[in-house]
Design an enzyme around this catalytic site. Structure first.
Site, short mmCIF file in Angstrom:
data_model
loop_
_atom_site.label_atom_id
_atom_site.label_comp_id
_atom_site.label_asym_id
_atom_site.label_seq_id
_atom_site.Cartn_x
_atom_site.Cartn_y
_atom_site.Cartn_z
N GLN A 20 -2.18 1.08 5.62
CA GLN A 20 -0.96 1.70 5.07
C GLN A 20 0.26 0.88 5.49
OE1 GLN A 20 -0.07 5.73 6.42
NE2 GLN A 20 1.22 6.13 4.65
N ASN B 208 -4.36 5.26 1.76
CA ASN B 208 -4.44 4.72 3.11
C ASN B 208 -3.63 5.58 4.09
OD1 ASN B 208 -5.88 2.49 2.05
ND2 ASN B 208 -3.97 1.47 1.52
N HIS C 85 -2.88 5.60 -4.58
CA HIS C 85 -2.96 4.51 -5.56
C HIS C 85 -3.92 4.93 -6.67
CE1 HIS C 85 -1.43 1.21 -2.79
NE2 HIS C 85 -1.81 2.11 -1.88
N HIS D 14 1.12 8.28 -0.29
CA HIS D 14 1.00 7.89 -1.71
C HIS D 14 -0.46 7.69 -2.04
CE1 HIS D 14 1.70 4.31 0.77
NE2 HIS D 14 0.87 3.68 -0.04
N ASP E 106 3.23 0.11 -9.22
CA ASP E 106 3.32 -0.70 -8.00
C ASP E 106 3.98 -2.05 -8.33
OD1 ASP E 106 1.39 -0.64 -5.15
OD2 ASP E 106 2.41 -2.49 -5.72
P1 5GP Z 1 -0.08 0.96 1.16
O1 5GP Z 1 -0.52 -0.38 1.65
O2 5GP Z 1 0.95 1.57 2.08
O3 5GP Z 1 -1.21 1.88 0.84
O4 5GP Z 1 0.62 0.68 -0.24
C1 5GP Z 1 1.96 0.45 -0.42
C2 5GP Z 1 2.13 -0.06 -1.82
O5 5GP Z 1 3.48 0.09 -2.20
C3 5GP Z 1 1.78 -1.55 -2.00
O6 5GP Z 1 0.78 -1.68 -3.00
C4 5GP Z 1 3.11 -2.19 -2.41
O7 5GP Z 1 2.94 -3.20 -3.37
C5 5GP Z 1 3.89 -1.01 -2.97
N1 5GP Z 1 5.34 -1.10 -2.79
C6 5GP Z 1 5.99 -1.38 -1.63
N2 5GP Z 1 7.31 -1.30 -1.81
C7 5GP Z 1 7.50 -0.96 -3.11
C8 5GP Z 1 8.67 -0.71 -3.90
O8 5GP Z 1 9.82 -0.81 -3.45
N3 5GP Z 1 8.48 -0.35 -5.20
C9 5GP Z 1 7.23 -0.23 -5.74
N4 5GP Z 1 7.14 0.13 -7.02
N5 5GP Z 1 6.10 -0.46 -5.02
C10 5GP Z 1 6.25 -0.82 -3.74
#
Ligand code: 5GP
Ligand code: ZN
Length: 145
Positions: A102, A95, A110, A108, A39
């Protein structure tokens, strides 16, 4: 029409591009179904994301065959974190929908290493319940299963 719309979503999806290797990422694992990356804004050192290579907005769209592979892979990643990063435990967080936090609409999982002495993160404030309330809510969910 729906197919074209779907293609447009996938073409603009950042995690589709990362999973396909079109956008670089710190990749910790890859096979024909998944890419596991770090991340960009980690909750702790080693915070990883398991990305299926085929697009599904969230778990409700995830193909069952792929879904069945997510937990074993998350376990392997978590075990490697414990063995090689020295974390004491790890959280699996997933999420679904904006209301659930999300931010990227590509499924995805985590995998978040937790280190000894670090904060224990609970994702919710414990509430209260009554036996009647629990029974009523349980019946509503049961009705849809
Ligand atoms: P969500 O909130 O959708 O469960 O998590 C999305 C996650 O993706 C966040 O922890 C954010 O830091 C990560 N993220 C968003 N864009 C990118 C990206 O371009 N590259 C990487 N490696 N992580 C990302
Ligand atoms: Zn996608």
């Amino acid at each position: 029409m729906w197919k074209r719309f779907r293609l447009e979503i996938e073409m603009s999806c950042i995690f589709c591009k990362i999973a396909a290797g079109e956008i670089p990422s710190a990749t910790v694992y890859e096979d024909e179904t998944f890419r596991v990356i770090l991340d960009l804004n980690p909750a702790s050192e080693g915070h990883a994301l398991i990305l299926p290579k085929s697009h599904a907005a969230d778990v409700t769209e995830l193909n069952e065959e792929i879904a069945a592979k997510v937990l074993p892979l998350a376990t392997r990643v978590g075990q490697s974190m414990k063995a090689n990063l020295g974390c004491a435990g790890f959280n699996l967080v997933q999420n679904n929908g904006e209301a659930a936090g999300q931010t990227v609409r590509h499924f995805h999982m985590h995998v978040i290493p937790r280190y000894e002495g670090g904060p224990v993160i609970a994702a919710w404030e414990p509430g209260t319940s009554t036996p009647e309330g629990l029974a009523e809510t349980a019946a509503k969910i049961q009705a849809g299963l």
